[in-house]
Enzyme design. Structure first.
Site: not given
Length: 530
Positions: A329-331, A356
């Site tokens: 996931i992008e985080q 990130s």
């Protein structure tokens, strides 16, 4: 440089000069330096300063559920311009946040720039390079041939991106924007300003933001939960070195993320048993998530977005397939179980959490195997809108990292309901459409091009659209219906409910009837070709 000063939030706010470009590290409530942002708002209210600041938010700052973030500074005279990957969002029934009133009221220039590109812009500013040359965003709302990232008329009058020719090819060029103040967050600072992140759900991009500011002679303010003696932090635990930090603000009550004071599994300090994760209730959206899961290949690294697809990891848990794919996931979380609702953007039991900016480099270069995302609208070219919704734009948050993720993704599975507000039920292992939706989501032209179907076809991307009543594939000839749900009439419920012609070169097959039963479906993932 001198060692950083330990300041109150109000004292730190006084370090922000009029006209400054301020970069803020946050992803909605995750990592939000809310105490310092609140102090900036208080200072302006009492002194009228700082005035006319520009803020950069690579992902987003704040939310509508208790962490105000950017709304603390969304005031006329204080905020002059904003560039953000996304913005606070909320239900259509709620009043829009103050920042949305400024954006839609054309009070300030506002831009929605892909999160990865915003991080790239920080790196280029840190190295004193002219800007970012990228293909990410071509033929989407990012492209100056469309909106050029502008969210209102004032932004359109001040372009932030141009289309250029370089080395015989077409690129988007984002000039560097030099930040003079960084407001970042961590868990712990030692007396020398070294920052560690042991209670955080993600690092986000504070190192890149601090470097951009330090290398340009600015001020770095770090909000932390606690202060430690110098020399007590292990060097491998320090993400941002003290040589980059000017001021430390201790805010012991900072939230870990939205509606979450502190949950150790989010920061990887404990691992939750798989049995502790709530499984999706049996309903129509679960059917969609099950069908999405059937698109996965064992061993893949799979990005996941908000919406129905966010439930797919729990489908795999229920089916005994957890671990067959690795979620990214992008985080920054890699592996584990991506979380839902207010904790979206965090994961429990992650194998790794990376900054990130590096996750976005991975996405932009197409290093992962598949992405599971949502849609608001689909058009005849296969383009998708996720970033703008009519007269209630605050219901969406903007695109965030969506454009970075989809730009070169090899395989994308978009999921959602075929129409909006339909009355749907499962009856006798079949789908029952009791009342058709009020708003069509398959439209001639999407309101906002978040994903370009034309570019996907040109690049040979594998694109699937999964809804409750049918599955569709993007082809060079158009969108082909490949499957329909039991109980669905192809003409009445699918073809006649789209504003454009869906293709059926061969009769669609029936979706697996087992998905319409409450018990597990015996999911088997695809096997990678050897």
């Amino acid at each position: 440089m001198a060692f950083p000063r330990i300041l109150t939030a109000d004292e730190a706010a006084a370090l922000v000069p009029d006209g400054a470009v301020v970069t803020v590290s946050s992803s909605s409530g995750l990592g939000c330096p809310d105490a310092v942002l609140a102090a900036l708002g208080r200072r302006f209210e009492t002194t009228g300063h700082p005035r006319s600041i520009t803020t950069l938010h690579p992902i987003a700052a704040g939310d509508m559920w208790g962490i105000k973030g950017i709304d603390h500074i969304a005031r006329e005279g204080l905020l002059a311009k904003v560039l953000a990957g996304s913005y606070p969002s909320g239900p259509s029934s709620a009043a829009p946040p103050a920042i949305w009133r400024m954006v839609t009221g054309n009070e300030i220039p506002a831009y929605n720039i892909p999160s990865g590109i915003l991080f790239d812009m920080h790196r280029e500013a840190a190295a004193h390079r002219p800007g970012v040359l990228t293909k990410v965003g071509l033929d989407t709302f990012v492209d100056p041939d469309r909106e050029g990232c502008a969210m209102n008329a004032r932004a359109a009058a001040e372009p932030v991106v141009s289309k250029v020719q370089f080395a015989g090819d077409t690129w988007l060029f984002f000039p560097s924007i030099v930040p003079r103040v960084a407001i970042i967050r961590a868990t712990t600072a030692d007396e020398r300003g070294n920052l560690s992140y042991e209670h955080e759900g993600g690092y986000l991009g504070p190192l890149d933001q601090a470097l951009a500011v330090r290398n340009n002679g600015g001020v770095v303010i770090a909000q932390v939960k606690r202060l430690a003696q110098a020399g007590t932090l292990k060097p491998h635990d320090v993400m941002v070195p003290g040589i980059l930090v000017d001021a430390i603000v201790v805010a012991p009550d900072q939230m870990q993320t939205t509606q979450t004071v502190y949950e150790p599994a989010i920061s990887g300090e404990v691992f939750r048993p798989l049995s502790s994760f709530e499984l999706p209730a049996f309903d129509v959206s679960k059917v969609i998530a099950r069908r999405v899961a059937q698109e996965l290949t064992r061993g893949d690294a799979v990005n996941i977005g908000f919406g129905i697809s966010a439930n797919v990891p729990r489908i795999l848990i229920e089916e005994g397939r957890h671990g067959d794919v690795t979620w990214v996931i992008e985080q920054g979380a890699v592996g584990g179980v991506p979380l839902l609702d207010f904790q979206f953007g965090c994961a429990s039991n992650a194998e790794c959490i990376v900054p990130s900016p590096y996750q976005f480099t991975y996405f932009q270069g197409g290093g992962f195997d598949a992405s599971l995302l949502s849609f608001l609208q689909i058009d005849r070219e296969g383009s998708v809108n996720v970033s703008k919704l009519g007269v209630r734009p605050h219901v969406t948050a903007g695109a965030g990292g969506f454009v970075d993720i989809t730009a070169r993704a090899r395989k994308i599975v978009f999921s959602g309901f075929f129409s909006a507000a339909a009355d749907l039920a499962i009856e006798g292992e079949a789908l029952a459409i009791r009342r058709e939706g009020k708003v069509r989501k398959l439209v001639n032209a999407v309101e906002h091009v978040s994903f370009s179907g034309r570019r996907a076809v040109a690049q040979g991307q594998d694109v699937t659209y999964v809804t409750e009543r049918c599955v569709m594939k993007l082809t060079p000839d158009g969108i082909v219906v490949t499957e329909i749900a039991p109980g669905v009439d192809l003409r009445r419920d699918v073809l006649d409910q789209a504003e454009f012609q869906l293709l059926t070169p061969t009769p669609p097959r029936l979706m697996d009837a087992s998905m319409f039963r409450p018990e597990p479906i015996g999911l088997r993932l695809k096997e990678a070709a050897r």
